[in-house]
Design an enzyme around this catalytic site. Structure first.
Site, PDB file in Angstrom:
ATOM      1  N   ASP A 130      -8.504   2.275  11.990  1.00 41.42           N
ATOM      2  CA  ASP A 130      -7.254   3.028  12.091  1.00 41.42           C
ATOM      3  C   ASP A 130      -7.350   4.422  11.489  1.00 41.42           C
ATOM      4  O   ASP A 130      -6.694   5.354  11.949  1.00 41.42           O
ATOM      5  CB  ASP A 130      -6.109   2.248  11.448  1.00 41.42           C
ATOM      6  CG  ASP A 130      -5.508   1.227  12.387  1.00 41.42           C
ATOM      7  OD1 ASP A 130      -5.778   1.315  13.601  1.00 41.42           O
ATOM      8  OD2 ASP A 130      -4.766   0.353  11.922  1.00 41.42           O
ATOM      9  N   ASP A 168       0.824  -1.213   0.000  1.00 40.70           N
ATOM     10  CA  ASP A 168       0.000   0.000   0.000  1.00 40.70           C
ATOM     11  C   ASP A 168       0.855   1.258   0.000  1.00 40.70           C
ATOM     12  O   ASP A 168       0.682   2.143  -0.852  1.00 40.70           O
ATOM     13  CB  ASP A 168      -0.927   0.019   1.215  1.00 40.70           C
ATOM     14  CG  ASP A 168      -1.965  -1.077   1.181  1.00 40.70           C
ATOM     15  OD1 ASP A 168      -1.721  -2.097   0.511  1.00 40.70           O
ATOM     16  OD2 ASP A 168      -3.008  -0.927   1.814  1.00 40.70           O
ATOM     17  N   ARG A 181      -1.405   3.277  18.054  1.00 41.42           N
ATOM     18  CA  ARG A 181      -1.724   4.341  17.099  1.00 41.42           C
ATOM     19  C   ARG A 181      -1.444   5.755  17.619  1.00 41.42           C
ATOM     20  O   ARG A 181      -0.928   6.594  16.868  1.00 41.42           O
ATOM     21  CB  ARG A 181      -3.171   4.215  16.633  1.00 41.42           C
ATOM     22  CG  ARG A 181      -3.465   2.971  15.803  1.00 41.42           C
ATOM     23  CD  ARG A 181      -2.387   2.688  14.808  1.00 41.42           C
ATOM     24  NE  ARG A 181      -2.671   1.585  13.915  1.00 41.42           N
ATOM     25  CZ  ARG A 181      -1.792   0.654  13.567  1.00 41.42           C
ATOM     26  NH1 ARG A 181      -0.568   0.697  14.096  1.00 41.42           N
ATOM     27  NH2 ARG A 181      -2.098  -0.300  12.718  1.00 41.42           N
ATOM     28  N   SER A 191      -3.814 -10.123   6.457  1.00 42.63           N
ATOM     29  CA  SER A 191      -3.418  -8.765   6.810  1.00 42.63           C
ATOM     30  C   SER A 191      -2.971  -8.803   8.260  1.00 42.63           C
ATOM     31  O   SER A 191      -3.729  -9.219   9.139  1.00 42.63           O
ATOM     32  CB  SER A 191      -4.605  -7.812   6.643  1.00 42.63           C
ATOM     33  OG  SER A 191      -4.274  -6.523   7.129  1.00 42.63           O
TER      34      SER A 191
END
Length: 407
Positions: free
Chosen positions: A133, A22, A104, A185
């Site tokens: 996210d 990505d 995060r 993932s």
């Protein structure tokens, strides 16, 4: 003054960069879409492992970045984010130990710091429009740097699959080690690793052996239990088997010990913030041991009302962390409320590890409210059982009055 959000206004972007498919595609896409703006790659080392960081700088530059900052956040993550969160008892929907969620805020904060350092006018992430996210990152950006433009390519570009991204890179002669056959993932840090996708998208499928990477299968774990001693000070783990360790090193040691016994696996279907349910498998071996140790000491030192209050704090904190609201007054308030209780959580615990289970089998604390002299079933001279009669009569007085009124 209104902020200019047009594409022509973006001159320099700091991209949260992992080196995966990505973000490798995002770098050239940004340059093409935002008038050949300068791209600075940023990677947070939160303990995802050396293999994930190997060659990352060169890969970023080869993809078109002008610079790549790799920032070591491992110790800060555990000390300032994980330890305070677990001291509140935060567990999302009963089982999830918030591994991705807790990382995060520190990543977003460090990304903003790099943006300030290099004079960027925008930040960019590779989160999809389906996940949590994007909310976590952008909530932090809003709290820390509302003047920076936020770019989310998955909400802008027309590519929809891994094949699209691979074709995009091939057309531009940008090398990638990714392939169209990626099954899962994954997101890893010092606290945990998560697995989604592949056969896990059908909740009727049992996870295959290929899912798990951090722990051995419980049925293949040693046939003999292992005992690990943990010392706790003010709700923080400070020693493992008598060895004083920093928060990060304590976690690493427990990850290794507990992972070998298959401890810390969960398979859940959770409620995402954006409204859909998702199925994920998580491995948190060291964290599972830490939670067991903290809860064992709490059982000794917190009275009934204090423990009930701590559980309420933990429930609210779990949703706050999961929903990406770390840099808020509510977070400060919850962390502040938990500290007086955490100060009491001092003691030693022995955890028995066996076939996927982590059980506290020994515990003691200088702050313990447990008294064998009072609790014994044998003869004692400190508790007059007749005192209970008056207590019960007063405790049930409202029920007694209600019953009398209905006659």
């Amino acid at each position: 003054m209104a902020i200019d959000t047009s594409k022509s206004s973006v001159k320099k972007v700091v991209l949260a960069y992992s080196g995966g498919l990505d973000t490798s595609a995002i770098i050239p896409w940004l340059k093409e879409t935002y008038d050949d703006c300068e791209i600075v790659a940023f990677c947070a080392d939160v303990g995802q492992g050396d293999a994930e960081l190997e060659g990352l700088y060169d890969k970023a530059i080869a993809s078109g970045a002008s610079e790549c900052y790799i920032v070591d956040l491992k110790e800060e993550l555990v000390t300032d984010y994980i330890y305070p969160t677990i001291a509140t008892g935060a567990i999302y929907e009963g089982t999830y130990l918030l591994g991705t969620s807790m990382a995060r805020p520190i990543i977003a904060k460090a990304q903003v710091e790099v943006a300030r350092k290099v004079g960027a006018d925008a930040v960019c992430h590779g989160c999809t429009g389906k996940g949590n996210d994007q909310v976590r990152f952008e909530g932090c950006f809003a709290a820390l740097a509302p003047d920076l433009k936020v770019i989310a390519p998955w909400r802008e570009w027309e590519m929809v699959s891994r094949e699209d991204l691979l074709d995009y890179l091939a057309e531009r002669n940008i090398q990638t080690t990714a392939s169209a056959t990626k099954i899962y993932s994954r997101d890893a840090n010092a606290w945990h690793i998560s697995h989604e996708g592949g056969e896990l998208e059908d909740p009727w499928n049992e996870p295959s052996k290929g899912v798990w990477t951090m722990t051995v299968a419980p049925e293949e774990a040693p046939n003999e239990p292992e005992y690990v001693a943990v010392e706790v000070e003010a709700g923080r783990i400070t020693k493992v088997n008598g060895e004083a360790l920093s928060p990060y090193n304590a976690l690493m040691k427990l990850n290794s010990i507990a992972g070998a016994h298959g401890v810390g696996r969960i398979d859940i279907t959770e409620n995402r913030l954006v409204g859909m349910k998702s199925r994920g498998c998580y491995e948190t071996p060291g964290g599972t041991v830490m939670f067991a140790a903290l809860r064992a000491v709490e059982e000794l030192v917190l009275d009934k009302s204090s423990r009930e209050w701590r559980e309420q704090i933990g429930a609210q904190m779990a949703h706050l962390v999961y929903d990406g609201r770390w840099f808020t007054p509510l977070c400060e308030s919850l962390l502040g409320a938990s500290e007086p209780l955490a100060k009491l959580v001092n003691g030693e615990v022995v955890i028995k590890l066996y076939k996927g289970q982590a059980q506290a089998v020994k515990k003691r604390s200088p702050n313990s409210l447990y008294s064998e002299a009072f609790a014994t079933f044998g003869e004692d001279d400190v508790y007059n059982q007749k005192d209970a009669e008056g207590f019960i009569r007063l405790y049930s007085l409202a029920s007694r009055i209600r019953a009398l009124n209905t006659k």
